[in-house]
Structure formats: structure tokens, C-alpha cells
Design a protein around this motif. Structure first.
Motif, PDB file in Angstrom:
ATOM      1  N   HIS A 198      -4.844   1.353  -3.125  1.00 55.27           N
ATOM      2  CA  HIS A 198      -3.521   1.418  -2.521  1.00 55.27           C
ATOM      3  C   HIS A 198      -2.959   0.015  -2.380  1.00 55.27           C
ATOM      4  CE1 HIS A 198      -2.713   5.569  -1.498  1.00 55.27           C
ATOM      5  NE2 HIS A 198      -3.935   5.721  -1.014  1.00 55.27           N
ATOM      6  N   TYR A 236      -0.463  -1.421   0.213  1.00 54.10           N
ATOM      7  CA  TYR A 236       0.312  -1.069   1.396  1.00 54.10           C
ATOM      8  C   TYR A 236       1.289  -2.167   1.803  1.00 54.10           C
ATOM      9  CZ  TYR A 236      -2.749   2.923   2.323  1.00 54.10           C
ATOM     10  OH  TYR A 236      -3.435   4.103   2.240  1.00 54.10           O
ATOM     11  N   ASP A 243       2.681   3.072   1.012  1.00 57.30           N
ATOM     12  CA  ASP A 243       2.429   2.638  -0.356  1.00 57.30           C
ATOM     13  C   ASP A 243       3.653   3.050  -1.164  1.00 57.30           C
ATOM     14  OD1 ASP A 243       1.671   2.231  -2.976  1.00 57.30           O
ATOM     15  OD2 ASP A 243      -0.377   2.915  -2.690  1.00 57.30           O
ATOM     16  N   ARG A 274      -8.138   6.061  -5.191  1.00 62.51           N
ATOM     17  CA  ARG A 274      -7.434   5.522  -4.022  1.00 62.51           C
ATOM     18  C   ARG A 274      -7.742   6.336  -2.777  1.00 62.51           C
ATOM     19  NH1 ARG A 274      -3.261   5.177  -7.975  1.00 62.51           N
ATOM     20  NH2 ARG A 274      -2.178   6.998  -7.113  1.00 62.51           N
ATOM     21  N   GLU A 326      -9.618   5.267   0.722  1.00 62.61           N
ATOM     22  CA  GLU A 326      -8.972   5.534   2.008  1.00 62.61           C
ATOM     23  C   GLU A 326      -9.937   6.247   2.951  1.00 62.61           C
ATOM     24  OE1 GLU A 326      -5.278   8.334   3.540  1.00 62.61           O
ATOM     25  OE2 GLU A 326      -5.144   7.400   1.565  1.00 62.61           O
TER      26      GLU A 326
END
Length: 882
Positions: free
Chosen positions: A123, A125, A142, A301, A305
Motif C-alpha cells: 500500500h 498511504y 491509498d 497488499r 495489512e
């Protein structure tokens, strides 16, 4: 032009300005100097301002993304000023009119969408920290996927939250930079900080902005947001709108993350445990690298997370484990689903690019292929359930529903898009032949112009009887008929041919038919392109109309990828499902370190598994002693990693695992200094230990390794002693405390929940074998000198160290140190022999005796029976020589 350049630069002084000039983005003045140095491109000069030449540097438009990537990675931000009209239109205004240009985008680390600028498996962010009404909140999104979330935070929690997210860019009101309690946190994120005026964090304006964005009268349906959360979310949206020059991407409604909803792991612990990156900053060698079996970017991703934010709700964790277990049991469905997912494009990022006007035909194809795959996977799941597997777990059933039904859109995209797609719509040629009759006709005219001209030339030759007649073209006359002077009268006699030009050896003519063909050929390419772009925009609108459904399908594909990947990992590595509850237990049978085990497996070596039981019955605090290289640190880390994996929803490397949910995980393992802050290794150790002792709760899991080793022996022992007592009496948490201070083992007599464990060592024929096994009891030696020998210390140093150790262990340390001081320097070869005392008259100097020297060198306590017998024979031999 330079005046306009400067005006654009004044609006964005902290950005490099890419100014479009033909086929290049040019930079001038200080921007050119900085860019030339950062990109290693040529710095030139163009024109003057006063007496000073203007520095200039540029990058090709077609290759600009590669240069953008390098600039962004070096911390630059870039403003792109694009030509927004055709130069031919500017010429119509007369004179040296400037082609109209506008800043169309601000490129910053947190607002990237291009695949070439992003890591497909991570990701990226954009985060915003806001404060309002005495509270703080952190929002993040994102932009490349539309994922959007917000969480209330307290100032002490900010560092841990940022470490979890690892944002590419952090927005904050400039007044927060003055908060002393956040100085250290902001220092860690200095390169990612983007301070903004506090007015951009106004909570009332932010709330109105969010309501307008989502077309709602209240945000209650998304969560019970406070003023700080409104401010953080609004600031993120405002910044995205600013950088995209008013065109927002598709953003999912913000998810409100409850405080305590995820396992809290501070920055030091993440670094020590190497969760997503090693201490050197590489992904390879991290826990994420060891467990990642995902086959698609979105799945990778999502796995990262999950690992960065493990859950603390036992029911939610077990729901994830149900999905993983279903794939563990269903080998066929797991294999088939993973094979299908390998064909899955990154539809999340494709959808985001289309929504901000940076998508192309390949992004439309990604949507088509992903939605087609969604239908395929839904059928696979239904077939697996019908084939006898247990019913779909709730999470997989929800994913199957979210895959949705998109046959109509898939069919439309399939009919429109051709087989060979360009990256950009303006390159054309992406609409399939046969879809639009008018487009096919225009393409035929455009592509077959030579054939059409040749056919017209042949017909003219036959009709006039001039076999040498030619149809030619130049930029002045366009298309014309040319013949030699001898045949010219034949064409002059034909009313269709209009005289255009006479040369020495030829004459040139035009016809109405040829002019019409020329006009149609010239317009065909432009008209074909216009038609294709119209079709492209129509398809983009069709996709945007179903953006939410497509995003749900994309999320479902990612969840299926992660669940199947964790199932594959469990089968491949012989992982077991952990039993998760709300108790305070922690029982691991046959636990293994996933990263170390993988490394040993590659070398063909086995990993020694160990048990761990922390609780009221087994002792919630283990004091682990044993020598270096015996595996203490590995044992500590593996139990922390097992807890993390379990709470992210993965099976774990163990024979059995029962874990009461952990709220916070702390790790103080390893040694490192922080010279940038003026902190020694010992100061870093104390700072991290202080954070643990101040924050750990009854539900926390703590691993501490060698507390107190960075200072004097008695100081270090005192600190370690007090830490053990505090963990036992005040924190009352589950903890593993490794130490070389054997004196701490005496605490077991008065701390009822303290258990002693040691790393097993075997001595054999004067050598030491590390068994890497954890056993009850305490170590009585550290074997540090043996480790020094293994490391290659010179033999003289090792021998001298053993002499010093024996003296220090003799009991009277004061006298021992004095004796050692008298015996310096260490190496006998370098010592200057003291003067021999005078012998009384009548006494002769005693002769040297090799036998006595050899006898003095023997240590009977270290001799095996066989070695003692050999030594006895040796002494007899030496005595005989004397």
C-alpha cells in the motif's frame, strides 16, 4: 513563456515544475539545477534574464514517469504544467501567441497512481494527523485503490500507528510541529512530513466536504466520528483534490477503526521482529517475505495489512481461521482457485486510474478480465461446496456474494476492446474490428490510402491512355497527377484534369476526385481517433457507474487470495490452527521460528522446536538463561511471531497453539545505537525498556533480551533485577525474559509466577555443543569464551581469558583483580622478565625441570580418565629425561 513559468512556480514553490514544451518537460532556474543533479541529466542554458543566463534541464514526455519515480524516491514533489490546447489553435490568435498551459497535477509521494511509481505488493498511504476539541485522530487512504480509514489516537499512540501504516506522506497542521511530546515522532517521519495551514484542518468545513463527496446529509452511517476524525478525513480529501486539480478518484467511505481493535505493536518492536522489513530495510528475510504465498498484487497488499494490524477480537480472528482451514482441507479448490488468481490483474489500481483520468485501454481490460475471473471463482466455490467440502465459512460466503454479477459489462468490454491494447487511449487502435462500422471505414481509408491512390492511378492511366501517368504527393500541392511533357496534351484535353504546375520535364494536374480523396485520407486518421476516444470515454463512464460494485469484487478477490495463500502456507510448512480465546493463556507446543526455519530448510538443516507455556499455572514470566548462540533470542522471537500470526488469522508454525488474545506486543531484542539523536546503545535499550514497563498490561506479551548489559556489571544486574520484579508484580503480563545474569534465578524463590528455563548445552571432550532446546532449570555458565573461540579470537586471547575467568571465579574478586593487574600485560611473550633475586652464598640456581612445568600446567578437574593416563605417561617420560 518564462514569465508564465515563474507565475506557475510561485503557486507551488516547494515543487519542481515540469513545464511542457513540445516533446519535453522543461525546468528552469533553480529547479533545473536541482533536477540535473538528482537525475544526472544535462544542465544547459536558454536565454537570459538581465545579464544572467537561464539554467534549463528537461526530460522527454514519453519517458517522464521513470524520471518522476527517481525524483519522488529522493523526496521531491513535482507540479506538471501541461499544454492544454493544440499549437495550431494558438497560431490562429496571431503573432507569437503562447500556447495555453495549466498545472494539471501535483505529484507527491502519497498521491501516486501509476504502476511504474508504485510497488504492486505494498500500500502507498497518504495519512493526515489532526487535533480538535482536545482529541487527535489519524486518517489514511491509498489513492491508488480508494481504501480510506480513520482512527482516534492519543499522542503516545501516534508513533505506533505511523509505524503500522508506514505512510508515503504525512499531512499535519503546522501548529502540531510545535508540540514537544511529538518532536521525537515527527523526527522519525521528517522526510514524509507535509505541513499545511491549520485552516485546512477545520472540522466543520471537513464535515461538509465529506458530506458533499458522498452525497449524504450525515456521516453517521459510516461511523460515530468525532471532530478530530472529521478534520483528519477532510484534510486528506482536500489534499487529494488539490493535487489532482479538482478531479477526485473513487474513494470508499472512511472506515472507523476502533481504538484497541488491532494488536498494538510499537515501532521498536516492529523493527526488532523484522515484520515487513529487515533491520537493513529489505523485504527479503522479513516475516512477511517468509509467509507470503499470495499470487496477486491486491492479495499481497491485504496480507501485509493483516500482518501489520492483527486483530484483537477473538470471534473475528476465528472467522479468518475458518476460511484458512477450509482451504487447508480443500486441496483441489485451493489449487484451482490459486491458478485462476494468477491471471487476476490489479483491478483496484486500474479503477483508481480510470477515475482520475489517467487510465487507458489496458485498465479497461483489467476491469474486464477481473470481473470475468470473479464469475469463474464464484462458480469454483459453489462447485467445491457441492462436491462434499464443508459449507462455505461466513467470510468466504461473503466474498462469494461480493464477487457480484457483471456479465453485461464484461460482454460490452469484450466486444469493444481489441486484442492488442496500447497503454494510452490517445495512441488509438484499441477498438476491435467489426464493432463500429464507421470506425472500420475510416480505418480502411487511413490504412489503405496507398492502395486507393494506386487504384485511382491505374484507372486514370487506362482512361487517358497515358501508361506513364503517376499520382504523387508533396507538402505543397498535396496529391497530384504527373506526366511527361509529351503526354501532357492528352490530360489537358480531358476536362477532369486541372493544371497545377509546369516543370521542365513534366506537368502536374489535379482532379476533384483526387482532392476529395486527399481530404478524406487526411481527415480519416483524426476522425478515427476521435471516434475511438468517444468510445473510450463511454466505457469509462460505464465502469465508473459500477465503481462500487467493481471495488467490492476487487476486495473479495484479494480476500480469497489471502485465505488461499495462508492455506497453502499451512500445508506447505506444516502449520497448525491456533485456538484463540479471550483468556490469558499462552501455550505453544513444538513452536518454530518461521523465518529461521525457512533459512535452515534451504540449507538442508532441521529446526529444533520448543514448547512455551505462560500462564498462572506454568508461570506467566519465564526467566531464560543460557549461553550465547544457544538460541535464546530465536526462542523469544518465535513466540512473539506465533502470537502475531495467530491474531492476523494465519495458522502457526507449531504442533499445538492456544493463545489468549494479546492486546499489545513488546519486544526488546538486539542492540543498536541512535547516533542521530545522541543515544548510545544502552540509552536506546533503556528507552525501549521504559516504554514496555510503562505500557504493558495484563493482556500484553513481552519479550526482553539481555536488559542491563550495556552498563557496568552491578548496575546492569540491578536494572535487570528491578525489571523482573516490576513485570511480575506491576505489569503482571505474559513475558519471556532472557538474561546472562545468573544471579536473577534466585528470584524464583520469592516470585511465585516466575519460572526458570535454560537453553540446554552439552560438553563433550573439551568442546561445547549447543542443543537449541529449552528445558526447566537455570544455566550456571555462559560459555562466552567458547563462543569467542568459535568466532576466531586468537588462541593467546582465548587462553588468557580462561586464566582471568578462573581468577575471577575464585571467590575473592578484589584480590583477583589486583593479581591480574600485577600480571599485565597479558601476553607472556611481550612481558619483560623481572630481575632474578640474588641467591644466598652456597646455594645454586635450581635447574629447570620440564616435568615440573608440565605438571604445573595440568588441571586435574578437566582431565578425562584417558587424558589423565596419557598425562601420567608423559610426565614419566619427561622425568626420565631429567
Amino acid at each position: 513563456m518564462l514569465a508564465h513559468y515563474r507565475a506557475c512556480k510561485e503557486r507551488h514553490p516547494d515543487h519542481l515544475l515540469f513545464y511542457r514544451m513540445g516533446d519535453f518537460y522543461e525546468m528552469f532556474f533553480e529547479d533545473a539545477v536541482q533536477a540535473a543533479g538528482a537525475l544526472d541529466i544535462t544542465l544547459t542554458r536558454r536565454g537570459k534574464v538581465g545579464a544572467d543566463e537561464v539554467p534549463m534541464a528537461g526530460v522527454p514526455v514519453k519517458a517522464h514517469e521513470a524520471y518522476l519515480e527517481r525524483l519522488i524516491r529522493k523526496g521531491f514533489k513535482v507540479a506538471i504544467c501541461e499544454q492544454v490546447e493544440d499549437p495550431s489553435e494558438a497560431k490562429k490568435r496571431g503573432g507569437k501567441t503562447l500556447v495555453r498551459r495549466e498545472i494539471v497535477r501535483l505529484v507527491t509521494p502519497g498521491t501516486l497512481t501509476e504502476d511504474t511509481l508504485l510497488d504492486a505488493r505494498r500500500h502507498n498511504y497518504l495519512a493526515a494527523l489532526a487535533e480538535a476539541a482536545g482529541e487527535m485522530a489519524l486518517a489514511w487512504l491509498d489513492m491508488s485503490t480508494g481504501d480510506f480509514a480513520v482512527e482516534p489516537v492519543a499522542p503516545p499512540e501516534v508513533a505506533a500507528c505511523l509505524a503500522r501504516l508506514d505512510p508515503g506522506e504525512l499531512l499535519l497542521p503546522d501548529r502540531l510541529l510545535q508540540r514537544p511530546d511529538l518532536f521525537e515522532t515527527f523526527r522519525d517521519w521528517k522526510t514524509a512530513l507535509t505541513p499545511l495551514p491549520s485552516s485546512r484542518f477545520d472540522s466543520s468545513n471537513a464535515k461538509a466536504r465529506l458530506q458533499s463527496l458522498y452525497g449524504v446529509g450525515t456521516l453517521d452511517a459510516f461511523g460515530d466520528f468525532g471532530r478530530a476524525e472529521h478534520a483528519a478525513c477532510g484534510a486528506v480529501v482536500d489534499y487529494v483534490e488539490l493535487t489532482q486539480q479538482g478531479r477526485l478518484p473513487r474513494l470508499a467511505p472512511p472506515r472507523r477503526m476502533s481504538r484497541g481493535g488491532s494488536l498494538a505493536v510499537d515501532a521498536a518492536t516492529r523493527r526488532n521482529l523484522e515484520l515487513t522489513r529487515t533491520l537493513t530495510g529489505e523485504r527479503r528475510g522479513s516475516l512477511l517475505d517468509a509467509i507470503d504465498r499470495t499470487v496477486a498484487g491486491a492479495g499481497a497488499r491485504l496480507l501485509a495489512e493483516w500482518l501489520s494490524a492483527p486483530l484483537t477480537d477473538a470471534a473475528a480472528i476465528n472467522a479468518r481461521l475458518d476460511a484458512v482451514g477450509w482451504f487447508v482441507e480443500g486441496e483441489r479448490i485451493r489449487t484451482d482457485l490459486r491458478a485462476a488468481l494468477r491471471r487476476c490483474p490489479d483491478v483496484e489500481r486500474a479503477l483508481s486510474r480510470l477515475s482520475v483520468g489517467r487510465g487507458g485501454p489496458r485498465d479497461l481490460a483489467a476491469v474486464r478480465d477481473a470481473l470475468r475471473l470473479a464469475a469463474e471463482l464464484r462458480a469454483l466455490l459453489e462447485q467445491a461446496a457441492d462436491a462434499g467440502l464443508a459449507g462455505l465459512p461466513d467470510t468466504l460466503a461473503a466474498a462469494a456474494r461480493d464477487l457480484g454479477h457483471h456479465a453485461q459489462l464484461v460482454d460490452r468490454l469484450s466486444r469493444v476492446l481489441g486484442p492488442d491494447l496500447p497503454l494510452l487511449a490517445r495512441d488509438g487502435g484499441f477498438v476491435a474490428s467489426g464493432y463500429a462500422a464507421e470506425l472500420d471505414e475510416l480505418r480502411t481509408l487511413r490504412d489503405d490510402s496507398r492502395r486507393l491512390v494506386a487504384e485511382l492511378q491505374g484507372r486514370y492511366a487506362r482512361e487517358t491512355g497515358v501508361s506513364g501517368l503517376k499520382v504523387r504527393h508533396n507538402n505543397v500541392l498535396g496529391y497530384f497527377v504527373e506526366t511527361n511533357a509529351a503526354n501532357a496534351p492528352k490530360l489537358q484535353a480531358d476536362s477532369r484534369f486541372i493544371h497545377r504546375q509546369t516543370l521542365a520535364s513534366a506537368m502536374r494536374f489535379g482532379t476533384v476526385e483526387l482532392g476529395d480523396l486527399e481530404s478524406r485520407i487526411a481527415q480519416a486518421a483524426d476522425r478515427a481517433m476521435a471516434l475511438e476516444l468517444e468510445l473510450f470515454e463511454t466505457l469509462v463512464k460505464d465502469v465508473e457507474a459500477r465503481a462500487d460494485e467493481i471495488a467490492r469484487a476487487a476486495g473479495a478477490l484479494a480476500r480469497l487470495d489471502v485465505a488461499a495463500a495462508l492455506g497453502e502456507l499451512a500445508v506447505e510448512q506444516n502449520h497448525v490452527r491456533p485456538r484463540i480465546d479471550d483468556g490469558l493463556g499462552f501455550r505453544i507446543v513444538g513452536g518454530r521460528h518461521p523465518v529461521v526455519e525457512a533459512a535452515l530448510t534451504r540449507e538442508g538443516k532441521p529446526f529444533v522446536a520448543n514448547d512455551c507455556a505462560l500462564g498462572e499455572d506454568a508461570g506467566r514470566l519465564w526467566l531464560v538463561t543460557g549461553p550465547n548462540m544457544a538460541g535464546k533470542s530465536t526462542f523469544l522471537r518465535q513466540n512473539a511471531l506465533i502470537a502475531l500470526m495467530a491474531q492476523m488469522g494465519a495458522f502457526v508454525p507449531a504442533a499445538e497453539a492456544e493463545i489468549g488474545v494479546v492486546d499489545r506486543l513488546f519486544s526488546r531484542v538486539g542492540a543498536a545505537d541512535d547516533l542521530a539523536r545522541g543515544r548510545s546503545t544502552f540509552m536506546v535499550e533503556m528507552v525501549e525498556a521504559a516504554a514496555i514497563l510503562n505500557q504493558a498490561t495484563e493482556r500484553s506479551l513481552v519479550i526482553l533480551d539481555e536488559i542491563g548489559r550495556g552498563t557496568a556489571t552491578f548496575d546492569g544486574l540491578s536494572i535487570a533485577w528491578a525489571c523482573v520484579e516490576h513485570l511480575h508484580e506491576a505489569n503482571r503480563c505474559r513475558a519471556l525474559f532472557a538474561t546472562h545474569y545468573h544471579e536473577l534465578t534466585s528470584l524464583a524463590g520469592r516470585l511465585p509466577r516466575l519460572a526458570l528455563r535454560t537453553m540446554r548445552v552439552k560438553e563433550w571432550q573439551g568442546d561445547v555443543v549447543f542443543l537449541h532446546e529449552v528445558a526447566e532449570g537455570a544455566a550456571d555458565r555462559s560459555y562466552g569464551i567458547h563462543v569467542g573461540r568459535l568466532a576466531g579470537l586468537p588462541a593467546a586471547v582465548v587462553a588468557r581469558a580462561e586464566e582471568v575467568l578462573k581468577l575471577l571465579e575464585s571467590g575473592d574478586q578484589g584480590n583477583a583483580v589486583a593479581r591480574l593487574a600485577e600480571d599485565l600485560p597479558l601476553f607472556a611473550a611481550a612481558r619483560k622478565a623481572p630481575p632474578k633475586p640474588a641467591q644466598p652464598d652456597g646455594f645454586a640456581e635450581p635447574a629447570a625441570s620440564p616435568a615440573l612445568d608440565a605438571l604445573a600446567a595440568l588441571n586435574p578437574d578437566e582431565l578425562t580418565p584417558r587424558a589423565a593416563l596419557d598425562a601420567l605417561y608423559r610426565l614419566k617420560e619427561l622425568a626420565g629425561r631429567s
